[in-house]
Design a protein around this motif. Structure first.
Motif, PDB file in Angstrom:
ATOM      1  N   GLY A 173     -76.603   3.376   1.259  1.00 25.07           N
ATOM      2  CA  GLY A 173     -76.680   1.914   0.081  1.00 25.07           C
ATOM      3  C   GLY A 173     -75.998   0.779   1.282  1.00 25.07           C
ATOM      4  N   PRO A 174     -76.002  -0.581   0.624  1.00 24.77           N
ATOM      5  CA  PRO A 174     -74.483  -1.418   0.718  1.00 24.77           C
ATOM      6  C   PRO A 174     -73.782  -1.345   0.376  1.00 24.77           C
ATOM      7  N   GLU A 175     -74.022  -1.231  -0.832  1.00 28.49           N
ATOM      8  CA  GLU A 175     -73.271  -1.283  -1.580  1.00 28.49           C
ATOM      9  C   GLU A 175     -71.101  -0.122  -1.417  1.00 28.49           C
ATOM     10  N   LEU A 176     -72.206   1.269  -1.204  1.00 31.59           N
ATOM     11  CA  LEU A 176     -70.829   2.180  -0.252  1.00 31.59           C
ATOM     12  C   LEU A 176     -70.448   1.944   0.774  1.00 31.59           C
ATOM     13  N   ALA A 177     -71.949   1.212   1.838  1.00 30.69           N
ATOM     14  CA  ALA A 177     -71.134   1.408   3.246  1.00 30.69           C
ATOM     15  C   ALA A 177     -70.637   0.040   2.853  1.00 30.69           C
ATOM     16  N   ALA A 178     -70.294  -1.005   1.995  1.00 25.51           N
ATOM     17  CA  ALA A 178     -68.451  -2.201   1.373  1.00 25.51           C
ATOM     18  C   ALA A 178     -67.774  -1.500   1.841  1.00 25.51           C
ATOM     19  N   TYR A 179     -67.678  -0.458   0.247  1.00 30.82           N
ATOM     20  CA  TYR A 179     -66.977   0.360  -0.326  1.00 30.82           C
ATOM     21  C   TYR A 179     -65.803   1.757   0.672  1.00 30.82           C
ATOM     22  N   ALA A 180     -66.919   1.894   1.881  1.00 35.43           N
ATOM     23  CA  ALA A 180     -66.295   2.522   3.104  1.00 35.43           C
ATOM     24  C   ALA A 180     -65.835   2.006   3.746  1.00 35.43           C
ATOM     25  N   ARG A 181     -66.047   0.852   4.081  1.00 37.49           N
ATOM     26  CA  ARG A 181     -65.386  -0.452   5.501  1.00 37.49           C
ATOM     27  C   ARG A 181     -64.780  -0.875   4.736  1.00 37.49           C
ATOM     28  N   ARG A 182     -64.082  -1.376   3.472  1.00 38.70           N
ATOM     29  CA  ARG A 182     -62.831  -0.909   2.781  1.00 38.70           C
ATOM     30  C   ARG A 182     -62.031  -0.013   3.313  1.00 38.70           C
ATOM     31  N   LEU A 183     -61.886   1.141   2.970  1.00 39.68           N
ATOM     32  CA  LEU A 183     -61.403   2.346   2.591  1.00 39.68           C
ATOM     33  C   LEU A 183     -61.335   3.178   4.580  1.00 39.68           C
ATOM     34  N   HIS A 184     -62.014   2.730   5.309  1.00 38.61           N
ATOM     35  CA  HIS A 184     -61.986   3.065   6.413  1.00 38.61           C
ATOM     36  C   HIS A 184     -60.740   3.141   6.744  1.00 38.61           C
ATOM     37  N   PRO A 185     -60.178   1.938   7.218  1.00 39.88           N
ATOM     38  CA  PRO A 185     -58.769   1.579   7.720  1.00 39.88           C
ATOM     39  C   PRO A 185     -57.713   2.279   6.635  1.00 39.88           C
ATOM     40  N   LEU A 186     -57.665   2.585   5.896  1.00 43.77           N
ATOM     41  CA  LEU A 186     -56.828   3.440   5.001  1.00 43.77           C
ATOM     42  C   LEU A 186     -56.518   4.877   5.179  1.00 43.77           C
ATOM     43  N   LEU A 187     -58.314   5.639   5.308  1.00 42.62           N
ATOM     44  CA  LEU A 187     -58.045   6.947   5.551  1.00 42.62           C
ATOM     45  C   LEU A 187     -57.987   6.800   7.010  1.00 42.62           C
ATOM     46  N   ARG A 188     -57.610   6.409   8.395  1.00 45.08           N
ATOM     47  CA  ARG A 188     -56.707   6.445   8.987  1.00 45.08           C
ATOM     48  C   ARG A 188     -55.573   6.005   9.440  1.00 45.08           C
ATOM     49  N   THR A 189     -55.269   5.296   8.655  1.00 46.37           N
ATOM     50  CA  THR A 189     -53.933   5.478   8.261  1.00 46.37           C
ATOM     51  C   THR A 189     -53.036   6.883   7.626  1.00 46.37           C
ATOM     52  N   ALA A 190     -53.731   6.819   6.357  1.00 45.81           N
ATOM     53  CA  ALA A 190     -53.281   8.770   6.196  1.00 45.81           C
ATOM     54  C   ALA A 190     -53.723   9.510   7.518  1.00 45.81           C
ATOM     55  N   GLU A 191     -54.635   9.555   8.161  1.00 52.01           N
ATOM     56  CA  GLU A 191     -55.241  10.319   9.201  1.00 52.01           C
ATOM     57  C   GLU A 191     -53.508  10.195  10.151  1.00 52.01           C
ATOM     58  N   GLY A 192     -53.534   9.699  10.469  1.00 52.73           N
ATOM     59  CA  GLY A 192     -51.960   9.109  11.484  1.00 52.73           C
ATOM     60  C   GLY A 192     -51.249  10.064  11.027  1.00 52.73           C
ATOM     61  N   MET A 193     -50.548   9.851   9.373  1.00 52.27           N
ATOM     62  CA  MET A 193     -49.855  10.587   9.043  1.00 52.27           C
ATOM     63  C   MET A 193     -50.084  11.523   8.808  1.00 52.27           C
ATOM     64  N   GLU A 194     -50.970  11.857   8.610  1.00 48.63           N
ATOM     65  CA  GLU A 194     -51.629  13.496   8.235  1.00 48.63           C
ATOM     66  C   GLU A 194     -50.942  14.056   9.761  1.00 48.63           C
ATOM     67  N   SER A 195     -51.976  13.721  10.697  1.00 50.90           N
ATOM     68  CA  SER A 195     -50.872  14.495  12.233  1.00 50.90           C
ATOM     69  C   SER A 195     -49.622  14.722  12.468  1.00 50.90           C
ATOM     70  N   PHE A 196     -48.103  13.645  12.030  1.00 44.96           N
ATOM     71  CA  PHE A 196     -47.250  13.269  12.213  1.00 44.96           C
ATOM     72  C   PHE A 196     -46.978  14.724  10.508  1.00 44.96           C
ATOM     73  N   LEU A 197     -47.524  14.533   9.963  1.00 44.75           N
ATOM     74  CA  LEU A 197     -46.472  15.834   9.106  1.00 44.75           C
ATOM     75  C   LEU A 197     -47.125  17.171   9.118  1.00 44.75           C
ATOM     76  N   GLU A 198     -48.041  17.263  10.326  1.00 38.74           N
ATOM     77  CA  GLU A 198     -48.915  18.822  10.703  1.00 38.74           C
ATOM     78  C   GLU A 198     -47.979  19.279  12.046  1.00 38.74           C
ATOM     79  N   ARG A 199     -47.100  18.521  12.800  1.00 37.29           N
ATOM     80  CA  ARG A 199     -46.468  18.605  13.692  1.00 37.29           C
ATOM     81  C   ARG A 199     -45.669  18.707  13.101  1.00 37.29           C
ATOM     82  N   THR A 200     -44.578  17.777  12.237  1.00 41.88           N
ATOM     83  CA  THR A 200     -43.622  18.677  11.865  1.00 41.88           C
ATOM     84  C   THR A 200     -43.582  20.042  11.151  1.00 41.88           C
ATOM     85  N   MET A 201     -44.316  19.797  10.369  1.00 45.80           N
ATOM     86  CA  MET A 201     -44.900  21.346   9.734  1.00 45.80           C
ATOM     87  C   MET A 201     -44.851  22.908  10.472  1.00 45.80           C
ATOM     88  N   GLN A 202     -45.387  22.471  12.304  1.00 49.37           N
ATOM     89  CA  GLN A 202     -45.775  23.676  13.331  1.00 49.37           C
ATOM     90  C   GLN A 202     -44.249  23.725  13.816  1.00 49.37           C
TER      91      GLN A 202
END
Length: 816
Positions: free
Chosen positions: A662-691
């Motif tokens: 639906g449109p409301e969920l799509a608008a909410y997803a567009r708002r949070l999508h950049p935030l999740l991409r930032t989290a994925e980048g930090m998570e990749s860094f932390l996983e490399r550190t863990m490795q």
């Protein structure tokens, strides 16, 4: 195998720990607040990325310094926990070989710890290492102490030939550098080598500042005594026990003038201040020596005054009481002698002289006419020592092979007073000729076996830890880094959880199609994801939960062990009842007794099997404890849940952007999508550190495994060497032990015989007293009869009766 199955059940329970602590369903969160909280959490993680290395450095900084470790060892030595002190000092020596102060300090303390725990061979090896490194300035401070201890060790091991090398080492140290401590050590070594003139010269320069003035004065007194009694047996140790003690075989009496110089020397020691326990002991030994010398010279009053100067807190108090009693006996003061012996029986009931003192008390009571009390003492002595004699006799009659005696004495069960040798018999055997050396070999062998067993258990635990998924626990700084990295990853996971809750707030109902499946999968993981640890308290709680289950298993095992001990005590009691039944007048059928003995033997075999199973379970619990905690299976499940939730949320957000919710969920997803991409980048860094951290853990684990394998080989090699030495010692030590126990049996037999003689003498004295009383009564009766006859004759004479011969005949008829 009931015990083993219980351990497997406990191990399975640890794997199901996550099912035991269920969390409630996640509460609904407002979408706007969810977005804000997720944004703040991700920003916080981004700001904390640099604290991983800080945590590693801080963990390294928290490692105790060598000075702190040495302080710990000193405290452990003060509490007489020598095994742990040795472990701490060995760690310092191995970890800081080039340290300017820690290495010599730890090596000197290690030698002192070995010496205090009576591990003289290890102490000698350690002090010799100090002496061999005298060329290094950092070891110069400990040369005098090491040489002095080498003298003490040579005396205790009776290896007097080793003193030549020690004296050669002393000559390399300038006298002004060694001070009084070096002079005292040299004087003591020369005294043992019977070079009295050189010993007197060395001891004469010892001053009060060294703290050894009392000991030096005591040795000077012994030198004076040796010179006064040149024909006596040579004194090999600085011990007042070399004097002839009262109550033993007495030497020929000598005038007191012969001992004047020695007595004056001992009196000079007694006038020194008793400022330390060691000095007080030397003063007490001096008073004991003075008392013995006066006793030998028949100066009993002076001897009594010297003996009474020894206080109750002294280690010589029991010996003093026994010898003082003999002094009073020689003085004819029976009451004081009895009081001294009674105090001895109360103050030191386990004294070496307790049996002789009891018999002496009986003799004194018998001499004083207190026959009932004497009989009670004699019968009590016989009742106490005759069973000991029987048990020692049975022990000696068990076999004629000395090696078997060595094997039996090497077992701990032989010390059990209910089924093995009496403690006093074992102590007498230790104190007999060559006993200290022979039993020291047995004790050292047992200690080595215990240490090898502990080493094997530690190797098993290390191998279990290195094979487990959480082997990072073996490396403190790496664990700190991984714990901090995992904490940040879990914070990102909880941020995603908040995003999912916000999406649920936007469209609370179920969705159809692929987005509905992704949402259902995400919602199924939410409750488990909410339980992942984030803070230090969370990680600590997880460790406590895991250890709690193992502690419960350990407590249950301890309860089983207590039951086995109770059953063993019951078996021991039944065996004792069967053994002592005939002596108490209980007669049983021999066939029934045989069946009872066979049944008890079978039950003991079952108990031994249970003990073996309990020991195996204890090892399993110990290995299980090191495998739980940070990095165990629960943390693996956390990673799996966090990754699955990330994938499910990612699919849901992607489908929502495509309009699937639906449109409301799509608008909410567009708002949070950049935030999740930032989290994925930090998570990749932390996983490399863990490795990277895991790679370092793998590398160090491999190195540690190689070290453990080497130590395992060393333990096996040490075990083989110990067995070879054990085989060499079995025959010699067994011969000495068998001979000493024969002497103990003879001593116990002599005590029982003397008690029987005392009982016989008491009965004879009672008979003689009764006979004397009967004779006295007969004499008294005869005297009274004569008086009656005389009075009757006088009455008859006064009444005018017959005269002359007729009167005599009449009187004979009237007076019976």
């Amino acid at each position: 195998m009931r015990f083993l199955s219980r351990a497997r059940m406990v191990g399975g329970g640890l794997g199901l720990l996550t099912c035991l602590s269920s969390a409630g369903a996640a509460h609904a969160v407002d979408a706007e607040r969810a977005a804000q909280r997720a944004s703040q959490e991700i920003a916080g993680v981004n700001g904390d990325l640099g604290i991983i290395q800080d945590a590693i450095r801080r963990s390294r900084g928290e490692e105790r310094s060598p000075a702190a470790r040495i302080a710990d060892a000193v405290l452990l030595m003060g509490s007489k926990d020598y095994d742990r002190a040795v472990a701490v000092l060995n760690e310092v020596i191995e970890k800081y070989p080039g340290h300017s102060t820690a290495q010599p300090d730890a090596l000197a303390l290690l030698g002192e710890t070995y010496f205090r725990s009576k591990q003289y061979l290890s102490a000698r090896r350690t002090f010799q290492q100090l002496v061999e490194r005298r060329g290094e300035p950092r070891f110069a401070t400990y040369q005098v102490r090491a040489l002095g201890r080498l003298v003490d060790i040579a005396l205790r091991l009776r290896e007097h030939a080793a003193l030549d090398e020690v004296l050669a080492g002393m000559s390399a140290i300038p006298p002004e550098a060694g001070g009084g401590a070096l002079a005292y050590a040299r004087g003591k070594a020369l005294f043992v080598k019977r070079d009295h003139a050189a010993a007197r010269a060395a001891l004469g320069v010892v001053d009060a500042s060294s703290g050894l003035l009392h000991q030096a004065g005591y040795l000077l007194a012994l030198i004076a005594l040796k010179e006064a009694t040149a024909a006596a047996a040579p004194v090999h140790t600085a011990d007042a026990g070399n004097q002839a003690a009262p109550g033993e075989a007495e030497p020929a009496r000598v005038p007191v003038s012969r001992y004047t110089a020695a007595i004056e020397r001992f009196q000079q020691v007694t006038q020194l201040p008793a400022d330390t326990p060691e000095h007080q002991q030397v003063i007490d030994l001096s008073w004991m020596a003075i008392g013995r010398l006066f006793y030998d010279a028949d100066q009993f009053l002076q001897a009594a005054r010297a003996y009474t100067r020894v206080g109750r807190a002294s280690a010589e108090f029991g010996t003093m009481l026994y010898e003082l009693a003999w002094v009073y006996v020689r003085l004819g003061d029976v009451d004081r002698a009895q009081r001294a012996l009674e105090v001895l029986a109360v103050a030191q009931p386990d004294s070496q002289n307790i049996a002789d003192s009891a018999l002496l008390r009986g003799d004194l009571n018998l001499r004083a006419g207190r026959f009932d009390k004497a009989l009670k003492i004699y019968e009590g002595t016989r009742a106490s020592y005759d069973p000991m004699r029987e048990r020692v006799d049975a022990f000696l009659g068990w076999s004629a092979d000395p090696a078997l005696y060595y094997d039996l004495l090497s077992q701990e069960e032989v010390l059990d007073s209910s089924s093995g040798l009496p403690p006093i018999a074992l102590q007498w055997a230790r104190d007999a000729e060559d006993g200290p050396t022979a039993f020291a070999i047995i004790d050292d062998t047992g200690r080595c076996r215990a240490l090898l067993k502990q080493s094997s258990e530690m190797v098993d635990k290390l191998n279990a830890l290195l094979r487990s998924p959480n082997r990072v626990r073996a490396f403190t700084e790496l664990r700190a880094g991984e714990e901090r990295t995992l904490s940040l990853l879990n914070r990102l996971g909880l941020a995603r959880l908040t995003v999912g809750q916000g999406m649920d707030d936007v469209t609370p109902g179920a969705l159809a199609g692929p987005i509905g499946q992704a949402r259902a999968q995400r919602r199924a993981l939410q409750a488990r994801l909410a339980r992942i640890p984030v803070t230090e308290g969370d990680f600590l709680q997880r460790d406590q939960e895991a250890l709690k289950q193992w502690n419960q298993a350990s407590q249950a095992l301890q309860g089983l062990n207590l039951q086995v001990d109770t059953l063993q005590a019951t078996v021991n009691g039944l065996r004792r009842m069967l053994r002592e039944g005939p002596t108490t007048g209980v007669v049983r059928d021999p066939a029934m007794m045989g069946r009872y003995a066979q049944d008890l033997a079978q039950r003991e075999q079952e108990l031994a099997s249970f003990r073996h199973q309990i020991e195996e379970l204890r090892k399993m619990i110990g290995a299980g404890r090191v495998q739980v905690g940070f990095g165990d299976q629960r943390f693996v499940e956390d990673v799996q849940v966090r990754q699955a939730y990330r994938e499910a949320l990612g699919r849901e957000v992607t489908l929502a952007l495509q309009g699937g919710g639906g449109p409301e969920l799509a608008a909410y997803a567009r708002r949070l999508h950049p935030l999740l991409r930032t989290a994925e980048g930090m998570e990749s860094f932390l996983e490399r550190t863990m490795q990277e951290l895991e790679g370092e853990v793998e590398r160090r684990s491999f190195q540690l495994q190689r070290a453990v394998a080497q130590e395992t080989a060393n333990v096996v090699n040490y075990s083989l060497q110990l067995e070879a030495l054990d085989q060499e010692a079995r025959l010699v030590v067994g011969e000495v032990a068998m001979r000493n126990f024969g002497q103990v049996r003879d001593r116990l037999k002599n005590i029982v015989l003397r008690a029987d003689v005392g009982i016989t003498e008491q009965a004879w004295e009672v008979r003689e007293e009764q006979m004397t009383r009967v004779r006295s009564l007969q004499v008294e009766r005869t005297r009274e009869d004569k008086m009656l006859r005389d009075e009757l004759n006088e009455v008859l004479d006064d009444g005018g009766g017959p005269t002359g011969g007729e009167a005599d005949e009449s009187t004979k008829e009237k007076v019976p």
